[in-house]
Design an enzyme around this catalytic site. Structure first.
Site, short mmCIF file in Angstrom:
data_model
loop_
_atom_site.label_atom_id
_atom_site.label_comp_id
_atom_site.label_asym_id
_atom_site.label_seq_id
_atom_site.Cartn_x
_atom_site.Cartn_y
_atom_site.Cartn_z
N GLU A 119 9.76 -17.39 4.81
CA GLU A 119 10.65 -16.93 3.74
C GLU A 119 10.25 -15.53 3.32
O GLU A 119 9.10 -15.14 3.52
CB GLU A 119 10.50 -17.82 2.49
CG GLU A 119 10.90 -19.23 2.72
CD GLU A 119 10.52 -20.13 1.55
OE1 GLU A 119 10.05 -19.63 0.51
OE2 GLU A 119 10.71 -21.34 1.71
N LYS A 121 9.00 -12.93 0.64
CA LYS A 121 8.22 -13.03 -0.60
C LYS A 121 8.88 -12.10 -1.61
O LYS A 121 8.79 -10.87 -1.50
CB LYS A 121 6.77 -12.63 -0.35
CG LYS A 121 5.87 -12.87 -1.52
CD LYS A 121 4.43 -12.72 -1.10
CE LYS A 121 3.45 -13.02 -2.22
NZ LYS A 121 3.75 -12.48 -3.51
N ASP A 123 9.45 -10.03 -4.86
CA ASP A 123 8.49 -9.38 -5.76
C ASP A 123 9.03 -9.42 -7.19
O ASP A 123 9.66 -8.48 -7.66
CB ASP A 123 8.25 -7.95 -5.30
CG ASP A 123 6.96 -7.40 -5.87
OD1 ASP A 123 6.23 -8.17 -6.52
OD2 ASP A 123 6.70 -6.20 -5.69
N TYR A 237 12.41 -21.62 -4.61
CA TYR A 237 11.71 -21.80 -3.34
C TYR A 237 10.78 -23.01 -3.29
O TYR A 237 10.01 -23.15 -2.38
CB TYR A 237 10.94 -20.54 -2.94
CG TYR A 237 10.04 -19.97 -4.03
CD1 TYR A 237 9.00 -20.71 -4.57
CD2 TYR A 237 10.25 -18.69 -4.51
CE1 TYR A 237 8.19 -20.20 -5.55
CE2 TYR A 237 9.44 -18.16 -5.50
CZ TYR A 237 8.41 -18.91 -6.01
OH TYR A 237 7.60 -18.40 -6.99
N LYS A 324 1.28 -10.00 3.62
CA LYS A 324 1.80 -8.91 2.79
C LYS A 324 2.01 -7.65 3.62
O LYS A 324 1.16 -7.31 4.44
CB LYS A 324 0.82 -8.63 1.65
CG LYS A 324 0.76 -9.76 0.64
CD LYS A 324 1.04 -9.21 -0.72
CE LYS A 324 0.19 -9.81 -1.78
NZ LYS A 324 0.03 -9.01 -2.94
N CYS A 418 -6.13 21.38 -24.78
CA CYS A 418 -4.75 21.02 -24.47
C CYS A 418 -4.04 22.19 -23.77
O CYS A 418 -4.02 23.30 -24.30
CB CYS A 418 -4.02 20.66 -25.77
SG CYS A 418 -2.26 20.39 -25.51
N CYS A 421 -1.18 23.44 -26.44
CA CYS A 421 -1.43 24.08 -27.73
C CYS A 421 -2.87 24.57 -27.89
O CYS A 421 -3.19 25.22 -28.89
CB CYS A 421 -1.09 23.13 -28.86
SG CYS A 421 -2.26 21.78 -29.02
N CYS A 436 -4.39 14.91 -26.83
CA CYS A 436 -4.41 16.08 -27.71
C CYS A 436 -4.19 15.56 -29.13
O CYS A 436 -3.18 14.93 -29.41
CB CYS A 436 -3.29 17.03 -27.30
SG CYS A 436 -2.96 18.26 -28.58
N CYS A 442 1.37 20.47 -31.78
CA CYS A 442 1.46 20.65 -30.33
C CYS A 442 2.95 20.60 -29.93
O CYS A 442 3.61 19.58 -30.16
CB CYS A 442 0.66 19.54 -29.65
SG CYS A 442 0.70 19.62 -27.88
S1 IVH Z 1 5.82 -20.46 -2.73
C1 IVH Z 1 2.14 -23.01 -4.51
N1 IVH Z 1 7.64 -18.83 -1.90
O1 IVH Z 1 4.40 -15.20 -4.83
C2 IVH Z 1 2.72 -21.65 -4.56
N2 IVH Z 1 6.18 -18.08 -3.60
O2 IVH Z 1 1.61 -14.39 -4.72
C3 IVH Z 1 4.11 -21.71 -4.13
N3 IVH Z 1 6.66 -15.81 -4.41
O3 IVH Z 1 3.21 -17.37 -7.32
C4 IVH Z 1 4.69 -20.41 -4.03
N4 IVH Z 1 8.40 -15.43 -3.12
O4 IVH Z 1 5.53 -16.29 -7.66
C5 IVH Z 1 6.61 -19.00 -2.73
N5 IVH Z 1 9.35 -17.50 -1.08
C6 IVH Z 1 8.34 -17.67 -1.91
C7 IVH Z 1 7.93 -16.66 -2.82
C8 IVH Z 1 6.83 -16.90 -3.64
C9 IVH Z 1 7.63 -14.94 -4.07
C10 IVH Z 1 5.62 -15.55 -5.43
C11 IVH Z 1 5.30 -16.71 -6.34
C12 IVH Z 1 3.84 -16.97 -6.15
C13 IVH Z 1 3.38 -15.61 -5.70
C14 IVH Z 1 2.04 -15.67 -5.01
#
Ligand code: IVH
Length: 681
Positions: A119, A121, A123, A237, A324, A418, A421, A436, A442
């Site tokens: 999946e 991830k 942000d 998720y 990551k 500064c 000023c 400052c 200033c």
């Molecule tokens: S599964 C038991 N799936 O990433 C933990 N997390 O760095 C289950 N996150 O705390 C998490 N996308 O907030 C999962 N597709 C995804 C995600 C995801 C983002 C976040 C989530 C987690 C953090 C960990």
């Protein structure tokens, strides 16, 4: 030479403290100081040391706990314990470690069916939705993994959230689905993020550094109506439940989708680790086309039996990991460093760089934050440096290429005075930034103070940054009260100002004299005193004389006022210059006391009221009406609630909760009757 064991002990303690601070900056302040990559590197170093010297592993080490997003001092939201702990994910930046993850899993679940699901991830910030009998009853942030903040009113404002999913769950046939915690990520898509920051710029407020901070900051807002405008999104998720809901993670996701809740369409089943690698390779490139931020790929074991067998470590599941993406970085030369004075006097070093292409844009400047940052990076004049974007708007220098350093290169000197000023810079103990102190002398700070004073939520005067700059440069304004002395003879000298613009300006200046005390107090620009705190202080102290003579203890006894705020208020009123400015503003007729007008009726005096849904008037007007009648707006139902006013689209879960508490919901009409009957009596 120090004993290696002693050295390890010291380093463990250093890293623990440092990581705790970074966790706080990231989760609570929404203002990270270092990149995720740097954070993860420090965390790995700590993990390694703790495994070599387990005698120094403490229970509260950051390796054993997930970072907490709750700020215990604030306490606006009710706190809720997760029935199933919310864990973090182990992560890696390296494909080799993914093969090792695969090998570990295969060994542990030998003989059991085991495939993977990949999946994106997202942000953003983690969210747990509780559905009881198919009805949404809580929406809780991760908090410290065990207890989080219930931000349900705000989550209701996110498009895609459903109040009732009982049909999709088919509860008659599946009673095991009666209690579910459905987890996901709340995030802010780039278009909403850009619009929000544009608005912040207009309102003269500091922008959010990245969409993640914007999402988590928005969830903690105290007014759901503002959250609604922020354009947050959610993707789900995970299902956490006592019972086995489906046999695989993928089926769980299908079930959530069938319930009408948002699930990413980029989830893919992979039968082996090579397919996982393919998915990663694809998304490393394609993710730049998405209109939301992703910082990696999550790889999960698909079969829930296998997940169960693998279990959890103290912080994360053994059945999942995150790969990551490395933030893109570029190598370029440092040409010089400018020292910028910010609106509050804080000095920020900014690097001028030889232009370099990074993630599609040319980078010429990068923030260096503060003096410690320059020292920690060990920057020398003319160094070649690495710049990264990492989701943030302003690129950052993350490292120096030592092999390219010129012999005899000097260390940049931080200015003593500064640059604007000439005042001698100061640095408070425990604070990273120099500043400052010449607030009232200033130029940058004076102009910033005027812009703040005139802004919409303060005095709402028709004067933006350019107008203020001209008025200042022409010498017409120096002290805030000078704004009230301006006439057409000065205004008509401004670039392209005609009669009309001048009269609009003068009208807004006149109207500002009627602004309520809380706005005037906010407009004064006392450090750390935002709009909400100004409102609280106005209510608590009633007028400027009571506030300016309040002792530290009295200030601290006020709800939400902490030490930093209290000291800032005391400092402000100890400055004679500030007292003079207040006197002058007073002489122009500004409000320095809460209007003496008593609540129109006492119909709601002493009553706690919760409103939910849409009304014939806006929610803000509804809240004002409650306050005008002496009532108190409560954010959530509790045993202390007196009236629960329900409008259109009021959440059914709230009605259930109200019944449980024995509070009878009343309609908007019934509510008006209560107010009116009192007026007549
Ligand atoms: S599964 C038991 N799936 O990433 C933990 N997390 O760095 C289950 N996150 O705390 C998490 N996308 O907030 C999962 N597709 C995804 C995600 C995801 C983002 C976040 C989530 C987690 C953090 C960990």
């Amino acid at each position: 030479m120090q004993d290696p064991k002693e050295q390890a002990k010291q380093r463990i303690s250093e890293l623990s403290e440092e990581l705790k601070r970074h966790n706080y900056n990231y989760y609570v302040l929404n203002s990270p100081e270092i990149t995720d990559f740097e954070f993860d590197k420090k965390m790995k170093e700590l993990q390694k040391l703790e495994s070599e010297y387990p005698e120094f592993l403490s229970e509260d080490s950051p390796t054993q706990k997930v970072g907490s997003d709750t700020d215990r001092q604030k306490g606006f939201f009710s706190r809720k314990r997760h029935r199933f702990g919310m864990f973090s994910l182990a992560n890696t930046y390296n494909m080799e470690e993914l093969y090792a993850f695969d090998a570990r899993i295969k060994k542990a679940v030998e003989g059991m069916p085991c495939t993977y699901v990949c999946e994106l991830k997202f942000d953003g910030t983690a969210m747990s939705l509780t559905y009881e009998d198919g009805i949404l009853t809580h929406a809780v942030t991760r908090g410290d993994g065990e207890v989080g903040d219930d931000v349900i009113e705000n989550v209701r404002m996110i498009s895609g959230i459903k109040e009732n999913i009982s049909e999709g769950l088919e509860l008659d046939r599946h009673p095991e689905r009666r209690y579910l915690e459905i987890r996901g990520e709340v995030y802010m898509p780039y278009p909403a993020f850009d619009a929000l920051n544009k608005e912040k710029e207009i309102e003269d407020e500091p922008p959010f550094a990245n969409p993640r901070n914007a999402a988590s900051g928005s969830l903690k807002l105290q007014d759901p109506e503002i959250v609604k405008e922020r354009g947050l999104a959610i993707t789900l998720y995970q299902i956490a439940s006592e019972n086995e809901i489906c046999a695989t993670h993928l089926e769980n996701m299908e079930l959530i989708r069938k319930c009408g809740l948002p699930v990413s369409k980029h989830i893919r089943l992979c039968s082996n680790i090579d397919q996982v690698m393919e998915y990663i390779g694809e998304w490393d490139k394609k993710r730049s086309e998405l209109d939301y931020a992703t910082d990696g790929i999550v790889i999960k074991v698909n079969e829930l039996q296998a997940q169960k067998a693998l279990g959890f470590t103290a912080k994360s599941p053994r059945w999942a990991t995150a790969y990551k993406f490395q933030a893109e970085r570029a190598l370029t030369r440092l040409l010089s460093i400018d020292y910028q004075v910010g609106r509050t006097g804080a000095i920020t070093p900014v690097a001028n760089l030889e232009p370099v292409l990074l993630s599609g844009t040319t980078v010429k400047r990068a923030s260096l934050h503060n003096y410690d940052c320059i020292r920690e990076l060990d920057i020398h004049d003319g160094d070649y440096v690495y710049v990264e974007k990492g989701g943030e708007i302003i690129p950052k220098i993350t490292a120096v290429e030592l092999s390219m350093r010129q012999e005899g290169a000097g260390i940049p000197e931080f200015p003593e005075f500064c640059p604007d000023c000439g005042a001698r810079l100061e640095r408070n103990e425990g604070e990273a930034k120099h500043f400052c102190p010449n607030r009232n002398g200033c130029p940058t700070q004076i102009k910033a103070a005027f812009e703040h004073f005139a802004s919409r939520k303060a005095m709402n005067i028709n004067a933006g940054e350019a107008t203020i700059a001209q008025l200042y440069d022409k010498g017409y304004i120096r002290k805030l009260s000078d704004l009230y002395k301006l006439g057409p003879e000065q205004l008509l000298t401004l670039d392209s100002w005609k009669e009309k613009s001048a009269s609009n300006f003068l009208e807004s200046v006149e109207a500002s004299k009627k602004r309520p005390f809380r706005c005037v107090l906010f407009a004064l620009g006392i450090r750390h005193i935002g709009e909400t705190t100004a409102k609280l202080l106005a209510k608590e102290f009633g007028n400027i004389d009571a506030l300016s003579s309040a002792t530290r203890e009295e200030l601290l006894a006020t709800e939400e006022i902490g030490e930093i705020m209290a000291d800032s208020i005391l400092d402000y009123f100890h400055n004679l210059e500030n007292l003079k400015i207040i006197q002058e503003l007073r002489s122009f007729g500004l409000n320095f006391a809460v209007s003496q007008e008593q609540p129109k009726t006492g119909a709601l005096s002493g009553k706690n009221i919760v409103i939910s849904g849409n009304f014939s008037i806006s929610r803000d007007e509804m809240k004002q009406l409650i306050e005008d009648n002496g009532g108190k707006n409560q954010s959530g139902l509790s045993s202390k609630t007196d009236y629960f006013v329900t409008g259109e689209k009021c959440g059914p879960a709230k009605i259930v909760k109200a019944r449980k508490l024995g509070i009878k919901p009343i309609s908007e009409e019934e509510f008006y009757k209560i107010i009116n009957s009192h007026e007549q009596s």
